[in-house]
Design a protein around this motif. Structure first.
Motif, PDB file in Angstrom:
ATOM      1  N   VAL A   1     -10.462   1.054  -8.118  1.00 29.81           N
ATOM      2  CA  VAL A   1     -10.704   1.120  -6.684  1.00 29.81           C
ATOM      3  C   VAL A   1     -11.808   0.114  -6.391  1.00 29.81           C
ATOM      4  O   VAL A   1     -12.865   0.137  -7.025  1.00 29.81           O
ATOM      5  N   VAL A   2     -11.518  -0.770  -5.441  1.00 32.75           N
ATOM      6  CA  VAL A   2     -12.442  -1.840  -5.093  1.00 32.75           C
ATOM      7  C   VAL A   2     -12.778  -1.720  -3.614  1.00 32.75           C
ATOM      8  O   VAL A   2     -11.879  -1.620  -2.778  1.00 32.75           O
ATOM      9  N   PHE A   3     -14.062  -1.725  -3.295  1.00 28.84           N
ATOM     10  CA  PHE A   3     -14.509  -1.809  -1.907  1.00 28.84           C
ATOM     11  C   PHE A   3     -14.875  -3.265  -1.677  1.00 28.84           C
ATOM     12  O   PHE A   3     -15.697  -3.830  -2.391  1.00 28.84           O
ATOM     13  N   LEU A   4     -14.221  -3.860  -0.681  1.00 26.37           N
ATOM     14  CA  LEU A   4     -14.299  -5.290  -0.474  1.00 26.37           C
ATOM     15  C   LEU A   4     -14.675  -5.597   0.968  1.00 26.37           C
ATOM     16  O   LEU A   4     -13.957  -5.206   1.896  1.00 26.37           O
ATOM     17  N   ALA A   5     -15.811  -6.260   1.164  1.00 27.41           N
ATOM     18  CA  ALA A   5     -16.210  -6.720   2.493  1.00 27.41           C
ATOM     19  C   ALA A   5     -15.491  -8.040   2.748  1.00 27.41           C
ATOM     20  O   ALA A   5     -15.545  -8.955   1.923  1.00 27.41           O
ATOM     21  N   VAL A   6     -14.781  -8.112   3.888  1.00 24.57           N
ATOM     22  CA  VAL A   6     -13.948  -9.286   4.189  1.00 24.57           C
ATOM     23  C   VAL A   6     -14.168  -9.737   5.627  1.00 24.57           C
ATOM     24  O   VAL A   6     -14.619  -8.965   6.474  1.00 24.57           O
ATOM     25  N   ALA A   7     -13.810 -10.980   5.892  1.00 27.57           N
ATOM     26  CA  ALA A   7     -13.933 -11.500   7.251  1.00 27.57           C
ATOM     27  C   ALA A   7     -12.910 -10.846   8.173  1.00 27.57           C
ATOM     28  O   ALA A   7     -13.212 -10.503   9.311  1.00 27.57           O
ATOM     29  N   SER A   8     -11.691 -10.660   7.693  1.00 24.91           N
ATOM     30  CA  SER A   8     -10.613 -10.077   8.494  1.00 24.91           C
ATOM     31  C   SER A   8      -9.746  -9.203   7.601  1.00 24.91           C
ATOM     32  O   SER A   8      -9.111  -9.710   6.664  1.00 24.91           O
ATOM     33  N   ALA A   9      -9.686  -7.921   7.889  1.00 20.56           N
ATOM     34  CA  ALA A   9      -8.898  -6.999   7.063  1.00 20.56           C
ATOM     35  C   ALA A   9      -7.417  -7.348   7.106  1.00 20.56           C
ATOM     36  O   ALA A   9      -6.741  -7.319   6.075  1.00 20.56           O
ATOM     37  N   SER A  10      -6.900  -7.701   8.265  1.00 25.77           N
ATOM     38  CA  SER A  10      -5.462  -7.970   8.359  1.00 25.77           C
ATOM     39  C   SER A  10      -5.073  -9.217   7.572  1.00 25.77           C
ATOM     40  O   SER A  10      -4.076  -9.221   6.855  1.00 25.77           O
ATOM     41  N   ASP A  11      -5.861 -10.292   7.676  1.00 21.25           N
ATOM     42  CA  ASP A  11      -5.566 -11.510   6.914  1.00 21.25           C
ATOM     43  C   ASP A  11      -5.668 -11.259   5.416  1.00 21.25           C
ATOM     44  O   ASP A  11      -4.820 -11.691   4.633  1.00 21.25           O
ATOM     45  N   THR A  12      -6.706 -10.541   5.015  1.00 23.36           N
ATOM     46  CA  THR A  12      -6.919 -10.256   3.594  1.00 23.36           C
ATOM     47  C   THR A  12      -5.814  -9.370   3.048  1.00 23.36           C
ATOM     48  O   THR A  12      -5.339  -9.581   1.927  1.00 23.36           O
ATOM     49  N   ALA A  13      -5.379  -8.400   3.829  1.00 21.39           N
ATOM     50  CA  ALA A  13      -4.312  -7.497   3.384  1.00 21.39           C
ATOM     51  C   ALA A  13      -3.045  -8.277   3.082  1.00 21.39           C
ATOM     52  O   ALA A  13      -2.391  -8.062   2.052  1.00 21.39           O
ATOM     53  N   VAL A  14      -2.697  -9.191   3.951  1.00 22.51           N
ATOM     54  CA  VAL A  14      -1.495 -10.009   3.739  1.00 22.51           C
ATOM     55  C   VAL A  14      -1.643 -10.813   2.442  1.00 22.51           C
ATOM     56  O   VAL A  14      -0.727 -10.841   1.608  1.00 22.51           O
ATOM     57  N   GLN A  15      -2.785 -11.439   2.252  1.00 23.03           N
ATOM     58  CA  GLN A  15      -2.998 -12.263   1.060  1.00 23.03           C
ATOM     59  C   GLN A  15      -2.972 -11.429  -0.219  1.00 23.03           C
ATOM     60  O   GLN A  15      -2.355 -11.822  -1.213  1.00 23.03           O
ATOM     61  N   LEU A  16      -3.638 -10.289  -0.197  1.00 25.95           N
ATOM     62  CA  LEU A  16      -3.663  -9.442  -1.390  1.00 25.95           C
ATOM     63  C   LEU A  16      -2.282  -8.883  -1.714  1.00 25.95           C
ATOM     64  O   LEU A  16      -1.906  -8.784  -2.881  1.00 25.95           O
ATOM     65  N   HIS A  17      -1.524  -8.510  -0.685  1.00 35.12           N
ATOM     66  CA  HIS A  17      -0.171  -7.998  -0.910  1.00 35.12           C
ATOM     67  C   HIS A  17       0.745  -9.089  -1.481  1.00 35.12           C
ATOM     68  O   HIS A  17       1.724  -8.789  -2.160  1.00 35.12           O
ATOM     69  N   GLN A  18       0.443 -10.340  -1.198  1.00 35.27           N
ATOM     70  CA  GLN A  18       1.233 -11.436  -1.765  1.00 35.27           C
ATOM     71  C   GLN A  18       0.811 -11.743  -3.197  1.00 35.27           C
ATOM     72  O   GLN A  18       1.637 -12.075  -4.035  1.00 35.27           O
ATOM     73  N   HIS A  19      -0.481 -11.609  -3.484  1.00 34.02           N
ATOM     74  CA  HIS A  19      -1.019 -12.061  -4.767  1.00 34.02           C
ATOM     75  C   HIS A  19      -0.985 -10.995  -5.869  1.00 34.02           C
ATOM     76  O   HIS A  19      -0.459 -11.234  -6.953  1.00 34.02           O
ATOM     77  N   LEU A  20      -1.571  -9.821  -5.605  1.00 44.18           N
ATOM     78  CA  LEU A  20      -1.747  -8.827  -6.669  1.00 44.18           C
ATOM     79  C   LEU A  20      -0.453  -8.258  -7.253  1.00 44.18           C
ATOM     80  O   LEU A  20      -0.348  -8.121  -8.473  1.00 44.18           O
ATOM     81  N   PRO A  21       0.540  -7.903  -6.460  1.00 45.12           N
ATOM     82  CA  PRO A  21       1.750  -7.322  -7.057  1.00 45.12           C
ATOM     83  C   PRO A  21       2.490  -8.264  -8.005  1.00 45.12           C
ATOM     84  O   PRO A  21       3.302  -7.830  -8.807  1.00 45.12           O
ATOM     85  N   ASN A  22       2.210  -9.551  -7.928  1.00 46.48           N
ATOM     86  CA  ASN A  22       2.867 -10.508  -8.814  1.00 46.48           C
ATOM     87  C   ASN A  22       2.310 -10.470 -10.237  1.00 46.48           C
ATOM     88  O   ASN A  22       2.897 -11.045 -11.146  1.00 46.48           O
ATOM     89  N   LEU A  23       1.193  -9.815 -10.433  1.00 43.71           N
ATOM     90  CA  LEU A  23       0.619  -9.717 -11.770  1.00 43.71           C
ATOM     91  C   LEU A  23       1.381  -8.669 -12.569  1.00 43.71           C
ATOM     92  O   LEU A  23       1.709  -7.595 -12.062  1.00 43.71           O
ATOM     93  N   GLN A  24       1.639  -8.946 -13.832  1.00 45.45           N
ATOM     94  CA  GLN A  24       2.505  -8.080 -14.629  1.00 45.45           C
ATOM     95  C   GLN A  24       1.950  -6.686 -14.844  1.00 45.45           C
ATOM     96  O   GLN A  24       2.694  -5.743 -15.024  1.00 45.45           O
ATOM     97  N   PHE A  25       0.646  -6.503 -14.824  1.00 47.89           N
ATOM     98  CA  PHE A  25       0.059  -5.200 -15.103  1.00 47.89           C
ATOM     99  C   PHE A  25      -0.124  -4.332 -13.853  1.00 47.89           C
ATOM    100  O   PHE A  25      -0.529  -3.184 -13.957  1.00 47.89           O
ATOM    101  N   VAL A  26       0.157  -4.843 -12.669  1.00 50.92           N
ATOM    102  CA  VAL A  26      -0.037  -4.084 -11.429  1.00 50.92           C
ATOM    103  C   VAL A  26       1.225  -3.283 -11.122  1.00 50.92           C
ATOM    104  O   VAL A  26       2.311  -3.828 -10.993  1.00 50.92           O
ATOM    105  N   ASN A  27       1.046  -1.947 -11.006  1.00 51.17           N
ATOM    106  CA  ASN A  27       2.156  -1.044 -10.689  1.00 51.17           C
ATOM    107  C   ASN A  27       2.174  -0.625  -9.230  1.00 51.17           C
ATOM    108  O   ASN A  27       3.184  -0.177  -8.723  1.00 51.17           O
ATOM    109  N   GLY A  28       1.055  -0.716  -8.572  1.00 52.28           N
ATOM    110  CA  GLY A  28       0.986  -0.287  -7.180  1.00 52.28           C
ATOM    111  C   GLY A  28      -0.271  -0.794  -6.518  1.00 52.28           C
ATOM    112  O   GLY A  28      -1.266  -1.081  -7.172  1.00 52.28           O
ATOM    113  N   LEU A  29      -0.209  -0.886  -5.203  1.00 51.77           N
ATOM    114  CA  LEU A  29      -1.326  -1.429  -4.433  1.00 51.77           C
ATOM    115  C   LEU A  29      -1.405  -0.696  -3.107  1.00 51.77           C
ATOM    116  O   LEU A  29      -0.393  -0.538  -2.423  1.00 51.77           O
ATOM    117  N   LYS A  30      -2.595  -0.223  -2.762  1.00 51.67           N
ATOM    118  CA  LYS A  30      -2.802   0.428  -1.470  1.00 51.67           C
ATOM    119  C   LYS A  30      -4.102  -0.111  -0.882  1.00 51.67           C
ATOM    120  O   LYS A  30      -5.120  -0.180  -1.562  1.00 51.67           O
TER     121      LYS A  30
END
Length: 171
Positions: A120-149
């Motif tokens: 669980v990561v608490f992340l301060a970001v400039a824009s939650a909506s922009d960051t959410a889109v980027q993280l949803h594109q990037h993290l699930p592509n890693l082989q060890f990631v089973n889920g993302l919320k």
């Protein structure tokens, strides 16, 4: 919160009493409080307060002091809670999750889940909506990631109605 501190402190040291807990509470509210201010608030002499304060530090009940950062003044206007479920729990997985999260904002807290592999990561970001889109594109592509919320979160302060209901339930 003080009740939880009291229970955990007593589990470690039966010599901790209500004055020690009052010192902990005062320092939790403002770690920069002067010894004389604390002693006045808890109705104990300055020398006794200082002695107890040092004892709490020496026994590692108080482990350190930290700066409270106003991330919005640094351009981080939102805070998101990122839950990453992984297939394994290994140092290299933690490193990779941390590395990716740091590319999108400032990590304020990073935790390992104990009930299942993940973080669980608490992340301060400039824009939650922009960051959410980027993280949803990037993290699930890693082989060890089973889920993302991701969740947009905000602190509860003393003016928040939730704060009052919490205080009432503790009494």
């Amino acid at each position: 919160m003080l009740k939880l501190i009291k229970d955990s402190v007593h589990a470690q040291d039966d010599n901790v009493d209500s004055f020690d807990l009052a010192i902990i509470k005062e320092l939790s509210n403002n770690a920069r409080s002067m010894n004389t201010e604390i002693s006045e608030r808890i109705c104990l002499s300055p020398s006794a307060t200082l002695r107890r304060h040092r004892k709490l530090e020496e026994s590692n009940v108080i482990e350190g002091y930290h700066a409270k950062i106003n991330y919005s003044l640094l351009g981080y206007h939102d805070v998101i809670m990122l839950e990453v479920k992984t297939s394994i729990l290994a140092p290299q997985v933690a490193f990779e999750v941390r590395r990716i999260a740091e590319t999108y904002g400032k990590i304020t807290n990073f935790y390992r889940c104990v009930d299942e592999p993940g973080f669980v990561v608490f992340l301060a970001v400039a824009s939650a909506s922009d960051t959410a889109v980027q993280l949803h594109q990037h993290l699930p592509n890693l082989q060890f990631v089973n889920g993302l919320k991701l969740r947009l979160i905000s602190p509860i302060n003393s003016n928040d109605p939730c704060w009052e209901s919490q205080r009432e339930s503790e009494t």
